[in-house]
Write a protein that holds these residues in place. Structure first.
Motif, PDB file in Angstrom:
ATOM      1  N   ILE A  93       0.822  -1.278   0.039  1.00 38.91           N
ATOM      2  CA  ILE A  93       0.187   0.176  -0.147  1.00 38.91           C
ATOM      3  C   ILE A  93       0.851   1.321  -0.126  1.00 38.91           C
ATOM      4  O   ILE A  93       0.721   2.207  -0.626  1.00 38.91           O
ATOM      5  N   GLU A  94       1.985   1.161   0.500  1.00 37.84           N
ATOM      6  CA  GLU A  94       2.921   2.319   0.579  1.00 37.84           C
ATOM      7  C   GLU A  94       3.595   2.688  -0.842  1.00 37.84           C
ATOM      8  O   GLU A  94       3.465   3.657  -1.258  1.00 37.84           O
ATOM      9  N   ASP A  95       3.790   1.406  -1.796  1.00 40.72           N
ATOM     10  CA  ASP A  95       4.180   1.765  -2.982  1.00 40.72           C
ATOM     11  C   ASP A  95       2.911   2.436  -3.820  1.00 40.72           C
ATOM     12  O   ASP A  95       3.021   3.307  -4.553  1.00 40.72           O
ATOM     13  N   PHE A  96       1.802   1.842  -3.527  1.00 40.58           N
ATOM     14  CA  PHE A  96       0.777   2.621  -4.267  1.00 40.58           C
ATOM     15  C   PHE A  96       0.384   4.103  -3.864  1.00 40.58           C
ATOM     16  O   PHE A  96       0.142   4.980  -4.506  1.00 40.58           O
ATOM     17  N   ALA A  97       0.504   4.238  -2.648  1.00 42.83           N
ATOM     18  CA  ALA A  97       0.412   5.767  -2.146  1.00 42.83           C
ATOM     19  C   ALA A  97       1.412   6.731  -2.653  1.00 42.83           C
ATOM     20  O   ALA A  97       1.197   7.680  -3.174  1.00 42.83           O
ATOM     21  N   LYS A  98       2.554   6.277  -2.785  1.00 39.47           N
ATOM     22  CA  LYS A  98       3.726   7.006  -3.425  1.00 39.47           C
ATOM     23  C   LYS A  98       3.564   7.163  -5.028  1.00 39.47           C
ATOM     24  O   LYS A  98       3.623   8.273  -5.483  1.00 39.47           O
ATOM     25  N   ALA A  99       3.081   6.336  -5.560  1.00 36.77           N
ATOM     26  CA  ALA A  99       2.717   6.244  -6.991  1.00 36.77           C
ATOM     27  C   ALA A  99       1.528   7.397  -7.256  1.00 36.77           C
ATOM     28  O   ALA A  99       1.836   8.007  -8.181  1.00 36.77           O
ATOM     29  N   VAL A 100       0.465   7.148  -6.662  1.00 40.81           N
ATOM     30  CA  VAL A 100      -0.678   7.855  -6.747  1.00 40.81           C
ATOM     31  C   VAL A 100      -0.334   9.473  -6.196  1.00 40.81           C
ATOM     32  O   VAL A 100      -0.748  10.512  -7.173  1.00 40.81           O
ATOM     33  N   ARG A 101       0.366   9.579  -5.137  1.00 42.17           N
ATOM     34  CA  ARG A 101       0.524  11.103  -4.639  1.00 42.17           C
ATOM     35  C   ARG A 101       1.572  11.696  -5.125  1.00 42.17           C
ATOM     36  O   ARG A 101       1.863  12.901  -5.113  1.00 42.17           O
ATOM     37  N   GLN A 102       2.911  10.974  -5.473  1.00 42.38           N
ATOM     38  CA  GLN A 102       4.033  11.472  -5.731  1.00 42.38           C
ATOM     39  C   GLN A 102       4.590  11.099  -7.110  1.00 42.38           C
ATOM     40  O   GLN A 102       5.569  11.687  -7.584  1.00 42.38           O
ATOM     41  N   GLY A 103       3.830  10.258  -7.897  1.00 46.24           N
ATOM     42  CA  GLY A 103       4.357   9.838  -9.239  1.00 46.24           C
ATOM     43  C   GLY A 103       5.821   9.329  -9.374  1.00 46.24           C
ATOM     44  O   GLY A 103       6.479   9.449 -10.358  1.00 46.24           O
ATOM     45  N   ALA A 114       1.789  12.435 -17.887  1.00 41.88           N
ATOM     46  CA  ALA A 114       0.473  12.019 -18.493  1.00 41.88           C
ATOM     47  C   ALA A 114      -0.346  11.274 -17.566  1.00 41.88           C
ATOM     48  O   ALA A 114      -1.402  11.261 -17.598  1.00 41.88           O
ATOM     49  N   PHE A 115       0.187  10.774 -16.514  1.00 45.30           N
ATOM     50  CA  PHE A 115      -0.268  10.184 -15.263  1.00 45.30           C
ATOM     51  C   PHE A 115      -0.382  11.505 -14.380  1.00 45.30           C
ATOM     52  O   PHE A 115       0.501  11.946 -13.982  1.00 45.30           O
ATOM     53  N   PRO A 116      -1.877  11.725 -14.013  1.00 45.27           N
ATOM     54  CA  PRO A 116      -1.962  13.083 -13.197  1.00 45.27           C
ATOM     55  C   PRO A 116      -1.851  13.036 -12.012  1.00 45.27           C
ATOM     56  O   PRO A 116      -2.605  13.422 -11.071  1.00 45.27           O
ATOM     57  N   TYR A 117      -0.691  12.489 -11.430  1.00 44.06           N
ATOM     58  CA  TYR A 117      -0.466  12.272 -10.224  1.00 44.06           C
ATOM     59  C   TYR A 117      -0.586  13.610  -9.428  1.00 44.06           C
ATOM     60  O   TYR A 117      -0.590  13.850  -8.177  1.00 44.06           O
ATOM     61  N   ALA A 118      -0.043  14.783 -10.066  1.00 38.83           N
ATOM     62  CA  ALA A 118      -0.104  16.117  -9.410  1.00 38.83           C
ATOM     63  C   ALA A 118      -1.395  16.584  -8.926  1.00 38.83           C
ATOM     64  O   ALA A 118      -1.471  17.064  -7.959  1.00 38.83           O
ATOM     65  N   PHE A 119      -2.491  16.226  -9.469  1.00 42.86           N
ATOM     66  CA  PHE A 119      -3.898  16.375  -8.874  1.00 42.86           C
ATOM     67  C   PHE A 119      -4.355  15.393  -7.892  1.00 42.86           C
ATOM     68  O   PHE A 119      -5.286  15.867  -7.156  1.00 42.86           O
ATOM     69  N   TYR A 120      -3.328  14.372  -7.795  1.00 43.97           N
ATOM     70  CA  TYR A 120      -4.088  13.439  -6.729  1.00 43.97           C
ATOM     71  C   TYR A 120      -3.214  13.431  -5.507  1.00 43.97           C
ATOM     72  O   TYR A 120      -3.350  12.881  -4.298  1.00 43.97           O
ATOM     73  N   GLY A 121      -2.383  14.467  -5.422  1.00 43.40           N
ATOM     74  CA  GLY A 121      -1.581  14.910  -4.186  1.00 43.40           C
ATOM     75  C   GLY A 121      -2.255  15.179  -2.948  1.00 43.40           C
ATOM     76  O   GLY A 121      -1.890  15.088  -1.737  1.00 43.40           O
ATOM     77  N   HIS A 122      -3.497  15.403  -3.008  1.00 38.31           N
ATOM     78  CA  HIS A 122      -4.521  15.974  -2.190  1.00 38.31           C
ATOM     79  C   HIS A 122      -5.212  14.659  -1.441  1.00 38.31           C
ATOM     80  O   HIS A 122      -5.709  15.056  -0.159  1.00 38.31           O
ATOM     81  N   LEU A 123      -5.061  13.783  -1.996  1.00 43.43           N
ATOM     82  CA  LEU A 123      -5.782  12.498  -1.232  1.00 43.43           C
ATOM     83  C   LEU A 123      -5.144  12.260  -0.034  1.00 43.43           C
ATOM     84  O   LEU A 123      -3.899  12.059   0.182  1.00 43.43           O
ATOM     85  N   LEU A 168       5.687  21.364 -11.079  1.00 44.90           N
ATOM     86  CA  LEU A 168       5.107  20.463 -10.379  1.00 44.90           C
ATOM     87  C   LEU A 168       4.184  21.283  -9.276  1.00 44.90           C
ATOM     88  O   LEU A 168       4.894  21.480  -8.208  1.00 44.90           O
ATOM     89  N   ASN A 169       3.131  21.903  -9.527  1.00 44.75           N
ATOM     90  CA  ASN A 169       2.345  22.640  -8.644  1.00 44.75           C
ATOM     91  C   ASN A 169       1.072  21.918  -8.280  1.00 44.75           C
ATOM     92  O   ASN A 169       0.453  21.413  -9.015  1.00 44.75           O
ATOM     93  N   ALA A 170       0.845  21.788  -6.853  1.00 49.07           N
ATOM     94  CA  ALA A 170      -0.342  21.218  -6.487  1.00 49.07           C
ATOM     95  C   ALA A 170      -1.640  22.296  -6.593  1.00 49.07           C
ATOM     96  O   ALA A 170      -1.544  23.357  -6.048  1.00 49.07           O
ATOM     97  N   PRO A 171      -2.686  21.727  -6.892  1.00 42.39           N
ATOM     98  CA  PRO A 171      -3.826  22.397  -7.270  1.00 42.39           C
ATOM     99  C   PRO A 171      -4.290  23.005  -5.926  1.00 42.39           C
ATOM    100  O   PRO A 171      -4.313  22.082  -5.079  1.00 42.39           O
TER     101      PRO A 171
END
Length: 293
Positions: A93-103, A114-123, A168-171
């Motif tokens: 799950i830590e790998d998943f969190a890092k992929a989704v929130r940090q790319g 192309a993977f919009p991880y920048a938008f998912y950093g707020h999860l 890389l700016n967090a929205p």
């Protein structure tokens, strides 16, 4: 000649420094119990299923998406099933969190934006736990997605470190006290999970969003597609209201009776149509009142 060798040496040293420049933050996930149903909802709202599935090619759901053809090459959304060799079956799950929130991949490789991880950093951690629980229910598909097809220098992923540092700016997704609950929920969805700005904002020559023209539309999307402006002014000028915009996000039908086509048609079919009415109205509320945010 000496100056030439010195310049080459400096360039090589600079490239080596960038290559070893660390990125990302350690992840320590709390022991949270994930909610499969909520995770599936977040996956729909976030476009995960739409992007990582390619029914037209006969691939199983979430086993790899349709190629994204851009000026930088072709990017292919990977297999997200529980297959341990070709999917995410051997991830933590830590790998998943890092992929989704940090790319970042489990090996520390940088994902292309192309993977919009920048938008998912707020999860938050609970969001991640819910998504993870949902993805654990996906049957394994032992079928690797085709590789990306990008050429030099784009294929040198360490160069993405410089791109991230510059662009890389967090929205903005945090709640504002001066706004109602629906507006804040819409802000969280539009600017974050639903990543509307990924398509409805034009990009510069390096593929970064032009934030001064946020939601002003784009005529240079992958595959030659376009996206209209969705600023409050543009929406109001074209007859959109909270109610008919929320209805369009469910039905794909515009106020004039026309049907939303192209990429937005896919978004409606695969994502927003599955959302609840409260969230669709929240998105519409925010979009029609996002000026100055």
């Amino acid at each position: 000649m000496r100056l030439g060798f010195a310049a080459v040496g400096l360039i090589a040293a600079g490239g080596a420094a960038v290559a070893v420049w660390p990125v990302g933050q350690p992840v320590e996930m709390a022991e949270l119990e994930g909610n499969v149903e909520r995770g599936a909802y977040l996956a729909r709202a976030g476009g995960c299923i739409a992007c990582h599935s390619d029914a037209a090619s006969g691939r199983a759901p979430l086993s790899g998406g349709a190629p994204i053809v851009s000026g930088f090459g072709t990017f292919v959304p990977p297999n997200l099933t529980t297959d341990p060799d070709h999917g995410i079956g051997d991830w933590r799950i830590e790998d998943f969190a890092k992929a989704v929130r940090q790319g970042l991949s489990p090996e520390g490789a940088l994902y292309y934006p192309a993977f919009p991880y920048a938008f998912y950093g707020h999860l938050n951690d609970q969001d991640i736990a819910d998504l993870w629980a949902a993805f654990q229910t996906v049957p394994p598909v032992a079928d690797p997605a085709p590789p990306n097809n990008v050429s030099f220098p784009v294929n040198q992923r360490f160069g993405l470190k410089l791109w991230r540092a510059a662009f890389l700016n967090a929205p903005p997704t945090k709640a504002r006290r001066d706004k109602p609950e629906a507006w804040n929920r819409g802000r969280w969805l539009v600017n974050g999970l639903a990543h509307c700005g990924a398509c409805h904002t034009d990009r510069n020559l390096l593929g970064a969003r032009r934030m001064a023209a946020r939601f002003a539309g784009s005529d240079d999307l992958p595959g030659g597609k376009t996206a209209p402006a969705i600023t409050p002014e543009a929406l109001s000028r074209n007859g959109w209201t909270v109610d008919n915009l929320a209805f369009a996000l469910k039905s794909g039908v515009a106020p004039d009776g026309d049907v939303l086509g192209g990429g937005m048609g896919d978004v409606v079919q695969q994502s927003t149509a599955w959302m609840n009415q409260e969230d669709r109205k929240a998105m519409a509320t925010y979009l029609l009142d996002a000026a100055g945010d």
